[in-house]
Scaffold this motif. Structure first.
Motif, PDB file in Angstrom:
ATOM      1  N   SER A 160       0.903  -1.189  -0.136  1.00 47.88           N
ATOM      2  CA  SER A 160       0.127   0.125  -0.017  1.00 47.88           C
ATOM      3  C   SER A 160       0.806   1.377   0.083  1.00 47.88           C
ATOM      4  N   ASN A 161       2.207   1.148  -0.064  1.00 49.37           N
ATOM      5  CA  ASN A 161       2.929   2.347   0.015  1.00 49.37           C
ATOM      6  C   ASN A 161       3.357   2.449  -1.365  1.00 49.37           C
ATOM      7  N   PRO A 162       2.809   4.082  -1.901  1.00 48.97           N
ATOM      8  CA  PRO A 162       3.134   4.302  -3.257  1.00 48.97           C
ATOM      9  C   PRO A 162       4.567   4.520  -3.437  1.00 48.97           C
ATOM     10  N   LEU A 163       5.498   4.626  -2.707  1.00 45.64           N
ATOM     11  CA  LEU A 163       6.918   4.789  -2.989  1.00 45.64           C
ATOM     12  C   LEU A 163       7.530   3.467  -3.386  1.00 45.64           C
ATOM     13  N   MET A 164       7.001   2.306  -2.936  1.00 40.70           N
ATOM     14  CA  MET A 164       7.276   0.894  -3.316  1.00 40.70           C
ATOM     15  C   MET A 164       7.032   0.720  -4.653  1.00 40.70           C
ATOM     16  N   VAL A 165       6.091   1.043  -5.284  1.00 41.32           N
ATOM     17  CA  VAL A 165       5.713   0.918  -6.757  1.00 41.32           C
ATOM     18  C   VAL A 165       6.090   2.076  -7.401  1.00 41.32           C
ATOM     19  N   GLY A 166       6.120   3.200  -7.071  1.00 35.47           N
ATOM     20  CA  GLY A 166       6.566   4.553  -7.800  1.00 35.47           C
ATOM     21  C   GLY A 166       7.835   4.347  -8.142  1.00 35.47           C
ATOM     22  N   GLN A 167       8.760   4.236  -7.134  1.00 35.40           N
ATOM     23  CA  GLN A 167      10.074   4.165  -7.363  1.00 35.40           C
ATOM     24  C   GLN A 167      10.726   2.775  -8.061  1.00 35.40           C
ATOM     25  N   GLY A 168       9.696   1.755  -8.538  1.00 32.36           N
ATOM     26  CA  GLY A 168      10.134   0.644  -9.092  1.00 32.36           C
ATOM     27  C   GLY A 168      10.748  -0.437  -8.247  1.00 32.36           C
ATOM     28  N   PHE A 169      10.510  -0.392  -7.258  1.00 31.01           N
ATOM     29  CA  PHE A 169      11.200  -1.590  -6.230  1.00 31.01           C
ATOM     30  C   PHE A 169      10.502  -2.703  -6.347  1.00 31.01           C
ATOM     31  N   LEU A 170       9.278  -2.629  -6.205  1.00 28.63           N
ATOM     32  CA  LEU A 170       8.258  -3.870  -6.235  1.00 28.63           C
ATOM     33  C   LEU A 170       8.489  -4.515  -7.632  1.00 28.63           C
ATOM     34  N   ALA A 171       8.391  -3.511  -8.424  1.00 29.46           N
ATOM     35  CA  ALA A 171       8.389  -3.929  -9.683  1.00 29.46           C
ATOM     36  C   ALA A 171       9.423  -4.736 -10.554  1.00 29.46           C
ATOM     37  N   ARG A 172      10.655  -4.778  -9.661  1.00 32.56           N
ATOM     38  CA  ARG A 172      11.630  -5.644 -10.137  1.00 32.56           C
ATOM     39  C   ARG A 172      11.803  -7.026  -9.539  1.00 32.56           C
ATOM     40  N   PHE A 173      10.302  -7.262  -8.689  1.00 35.33           N
ATOM     41  CA  PHE A 173      10.551  -8.866  -8.368  1.00 35.33           C
ATOM     42  C   PHE A 173       9.642  -9.714  -9.002  1.00 35.33           C
ATOM     43  N   LEU A 174      10.348 -10.879  -9.175  1.00 34.86           N
ATOM     44  CA  LEU A 174       9.290 -12.020  -9.880  1.00 34.86           C
ATOM     45  C   LEU A 174       8.304 -12.596  -8.704  1.00 34.86           C
ATOM     46  N   LEU A 175       7.407 -12.617  -8.852  1.00 31.88           N
ATOM     47  CA  LEU A 175       6.354 -12.805  -7.883  1.00 31.88           C
ATOM     48  C   LEU A 175       5.697 -14.164  -8.116  1.00 31.88           C
ATOM     49  N   ALA A 176       5.521 -15.012  -7.178  1.00 33.43           N
ATOM     50  CA  ALA A 176       4.835 -16.516  -7.029  1.00 33.43           C
ATOM     51  C   ALA A 176       3.964 -16.249  -5.875  1.00 33.43           C
ATOM     52  N   ALA A 177       2.647 -16.524  -5.944  1.00 33.08           N
ATOM     53  CA  ALA A 177       1.807 -16.380  -4.744  1.00 33.08           C
ATOM     54  C   ALA A 177       0.629 -17.632  -4.999  1.00 33.08           C
ATOM     55  N   PRO A 178       1.089 -18.859  -4.679  1.00 32.70           N
ATOM     56  CA  PRO A 178       0.221 -20.090  -4.799  1.00 32.70           C
ATOM     57  C   PRO A 178      -0.911 -20.213  -3.877  1.00 32.70           C
ATOM     58  N   ASP A 179      -1.678 -20.751  -4.142  1.00 33.05           N
ATOM     59  CA  ASP A 179      -2.843 -21.528  -3.265  1.00 33.05           C
ATOM     60  C   ASP A 179      -2.195 -22.495  -1.920  1.00 33.05           C
ATOM     61  N   SER A 180      -2.708 -22.086  -0.723  1.00 31.78           N
ATOM     62  CA  SER A 180      -2.321 -23.324   0.283  1.00 31.78           C
ATOM     63  C   SER A 180      -2.784 -24.575  -0.153  1.00 31.78           C
ATOM     64  N   LEU A 181      -2.003 -25.544  -0.004  1.00 32.10           N
ATOM     65  CA  LEU A 181      -2.296 -26.949   0.006  1.00 32.10           C
ATOM     66  C   LEU A 181      -2.987 -27.584   1.272  1.00 32.10           C
ATOM     67  N   ALA A 182      -3.243 -26.893   2.245  1.00 32.82           N
ATOM     68  CA  ALA A 182      -3.706 -27.454   3.544  1.00 32.82           C
ATOM     69  C   ALA A 182      -5.209 -28.244   3.282  1.00 32.82           C
ATOM     70  N   GLY A 183      -4.902 -29.355   3.958  1.00 32.85           N
ATOM     71  CA  GLY A 183      -6.145 -30.226   3.426  1.00 32.85           C
ATOM     72  C   GLY A 183      -5.787 -31.244   2.207  1.00 32.85           C
ATOM     73  N   GLN A 184      -4.701 -31.089   1.544  1.00 36.08           N
ATOM     74  CA  GLN A 184      -4.443 -32.056   0.340  1.00 36.08           C
ATOM     75  C   GLN A 184      -3.037 -32.660   0.975  1.00 36.08           C
ATOM     76  N   ARG A 185      -2.310 -32.319   1.737  1.00 34.07           N
ATOM     77  CA  ARG A 185      -0.858 -32.707   1.916  1.00 34.07           C
ATOM     78  C   ARG A 185      -1.075 -34.177   2.572  1.00 34.07           C
ATOM     79  N   PHE A 186      -1.640 -35.434   2.146  1.00 33.67           N
ATOM     80  CA  PHE A 186      -1.697 -36.670   2.626  1.00 33.67           C
ATOM     81  C   PHE A 186      -0.197 -37.166   2.295  1.00 33.67           C
ATOM     82  N   THR A 187       0.141 -37.916   3.278  1.00 36.50           N
ATOM     83  CA  THR A 187       1.378 -38.920   3.193  1.00 36.50           C
ATOM     84  C   THR A 187       0.844 -40.201   3.343  1.00 36.50           C
ATOM     85  N   THR A 188       2.064 -41.170   3.147  1.00 34.09           N
ATOM     86  CA  THR A 188       1.943 -42.539   3.233  1.00 34.09           C
ATOM     87  C   THR A 188       3.144 -43.030   3.979  1.00 34.09           C
ATOM     88  N   ILE A 189       3.215 -44.372   4.562  1.00 29.31           N
ATOM     89  CA  ILE A 189       4.184 -44.992   5.240  1.00 29.31           C
ATOM     90  C   ILE A 189       5.291 -45.027   4.180  1.00 29.31           C
TER      91      ILE A 189
END
Length: 560
Positions: A251-280
């Motif tokens: 929400s900080n205008p400086l972060m975007v306006g100065q191009g700092f955040l724009a230099r980041f490669l982003l990944a934001a996957p969904d949670s896998l909670a409830g799907q992370r089953f395992t086996t012996i």
């Protein structure tokens, strides 16, 4: 508390909770096939062993490859700049607490961490030997001895708990390259150096260092850190963060306006909670014995053993440019024009210009990193195409956040409160609670009776909380699975709203956003193989730090 308001919508124990937030666009499928074979297999192994999304594993593996590449190759510069450009990258991965970020990072950076530990152990031993020999000396004799037996330079190249000022000092004193690498990205982005009065200078210093490797600082003569300028240094940033801890930053205008955040490669996957089953059987398989990871680690060691191009006298990094072939240049030109075609008033990147404008440059850097890891002599068309695909993924993730619609702030707060209540640090205490307790000990944003009443009422209406009297509340046992998904949506929507406020946008209403349309020379792209469906499978920081408690809570409260 308005008991009548709440008891009118009392929740039967067996009633399932209703979604607090509207549906948002699903995360972009991570293009696993865009990675070189050895890196791709490592990602698939990390996904299987650590039960994390491919996007988290992919960002970690790219982060490790970047750390190794940044002192060994430079990226091609399209304007013919002598010496090219740094291949350093900034990467940000948003994922929930306790869901495997640190474990994925450990496997991706294993050989780098071990080499760093060994180097620093030898450094401490060498320093101890010199200090021991000088221990019995005094005055001029001690000074002469220490002058003749100077301490070796600190070999640290990974920083998990740092601020910009000391890091800039390291570069000025001669350190050639470093990675700011942490699974507590909220501490970095929300830390003192990015909240103080000097935030503009800090952001300027980081972006300048990213662009051309130059770090400068002017201080008073009495300042121990001193002043100076360092040229041709390399800094990569690899952040793994909980979405809620970085919401305020977005929400900080400086972060975007100065191009700092724009230099980041982003990944934001969904949670896998409830799907992370395992086996012996799965428990019997060791990640450290997995041949895919062993091949990846062996390649990391090979790259680490290859020469670094560092001038010993100045500490400057001057590696050769990994030149592109004609086909690679053709692919890159097509990708650059593809982005440009979507920057107009009706284009899908109209509200994402600072980020999209960086896409072509990021593709060149990524191509150099991938090429270095593969050990190729020139970047071919396939390597460039894969780099472009990974940048498309990042832009799609940034776009997904900015495409989210407006959401009722009370429902957004309600989703955040459910996440707060279910945090493992406090879940037992807050399974049942009184409204007054929430006002006294809950998040600061809930301590206003007016806000608290609205949020609690919303949670009761949506069957996330149960109450009989409008005063005493308990968590709906059926709400747990829904809360995990709600939290992910809430965080994405909050980021969306914040980016909307500060990006250079125009208020244009379109019936439907167009899908990515690649130009002919870049659309042939990658086969959509079975491996790209790893989201269906049970789908970082040099020394991982313990989870923040009070600090993270304060950041969450501020974000509300």
């Amino acid at each position: 508390m308005n008991a009548r308001l709440l008891t009118e919508v009392q929740t039967p124990t067996g009633t399932a909770p209703q979604p607090l937030l509207p549906e948002t666009a699903p995360p972009t499928p991570y293009p696993v096939d865009a990675l070189p074979c050895v890196m791709r297999e490592a990602v698939e192994a990390i996904v299987e062993h650590e039960l994390v999304p491919a996007a988290i594993a992919g960002q970690c593996v790219i982060g490790a490859a970047t750390h190794l590449a940044q002192t060994r190759v430079n990226a091609w510069h399209p304007k013919g700049k002598p010496g090219g450009a740094p291949c350093s990258l900034f990467a940000l991965s948003l994922f929930g607490s306790g869901e495997g970020k640190s474990s994925a990072r450990k496997l991706a950076f294993k050989t780098i961490d071990e080499a760093e530990k060994d180097a620093r152990t030898r450094y401490r031993q060498a320093c101890a030997e010199v200090e021991a020999m000088a221990a019995g000396m005094k005055g001029k004799a001690r000074e002469e001895f220490l002058a003749a037996h100077t301490l070796p330079p600190d070999p640290q190249t990974q920083f998990s708990d740092a601020t910009f000022e000391p890091l800039a000092g390291e570069f000025i004193r001669g350190k050639p390259a470093a990675s700011w690498d942490t699974d507590e990205g909220g501490q970095m982005l929300g830390g003192s150096s990015l909240k103080a009065d000097t935030v503009a200078a800090t952001l300027g210093g980081l972006t300048k260092g990213f662009d051309d490797g130059r770090f400068e600082r002017t201080r008073s003569k009495s300042n121990l850190e001193g002043s100076g300028v360092a040229y041709n240094r390399r800094l990569s940033i690899h952040l793994l963060a909980q979405p809620v801890t970085v919401a305020e930053v977005l929400s900080n205008p400086l972060m975007v306006g100065q191009g700092f955040l724009a230099r980041f490669l982003l990944a934001a996957p969904d949670s896998l909670a409830g799907q992370r089953f395992t086996t012996i059987e799965a428990l019997k398989r060791s990640s450290y014995a997995d041949p895919r990871l062993q091949r990846y680690w062996a390649r990391c060691q090979e790259v680490a053993a290859s020469p670094e191009h560092i001038e010993m006298e100045t500490g400057e990094v001057r590696p050769p440019v990994l030149q592109p072939e004609a086909e690679a240049i053709k692919v890159w030109v097509g990708f650059r024009n593809e982005i440009e075609s979507h920057l107009g008033p009706l284009g899908k990147f109209a509200g994402l210009k600072p980020f999209a404008n960086r896409g072509a440059e990021q593709a060149l850097r990524l191509a150099a990193v991938l090429g270095c890891f593969e050990g190729i002599e020139q970047i071919d068309g396939d390597c460039m195409r894969r780099a472009c695909e990974l940048v498309r993924y990042s832009l799609s993730e940034w776009l997904r956040y900015t495409d989210a619609g407006a959401v009722d702030p009370d429902l957004q707060k309600a989703a955040h409160l459910m996440s707060w209540l279910r945090d493992p640090k406090r879940a037992a205490k807050w399974h049942e609670f009184h409204a007054n307790d929430l006002g006294k000990s809950g998040p600061a944003a809930m301590r206003s009776a007016k806000v608290r009443n609205r949020v609690l009422a919303a949670l009761v209406r949506h069957h996330h909380l149960l109450t009989n009297d409008g005063k005493q509340f308990r968590l709906n046992p059926l709400a747990e699975a829904a809360d995990s998904a709600e939290t992910q949506q809430s965080q994405g929507i909050e980021v969306a709203g914040n980016l909307r406020k500060v990006a250079d946008t125009r208020q244009i209403i379109t019936a439907e956003r167009p899908a990515f349309v690649a130009l002919p020379q870049t659309s042939a792209g990658l086969p959509q193989a079975e491996t790209q469906q790893v989201r269906g499978l049970p789908h970082n920081p040099q020394h991982p730090q313990p989870q923040a408690s009070a600090d993270a809570d304060e950041q969450w409260e501020l974000a509300l």
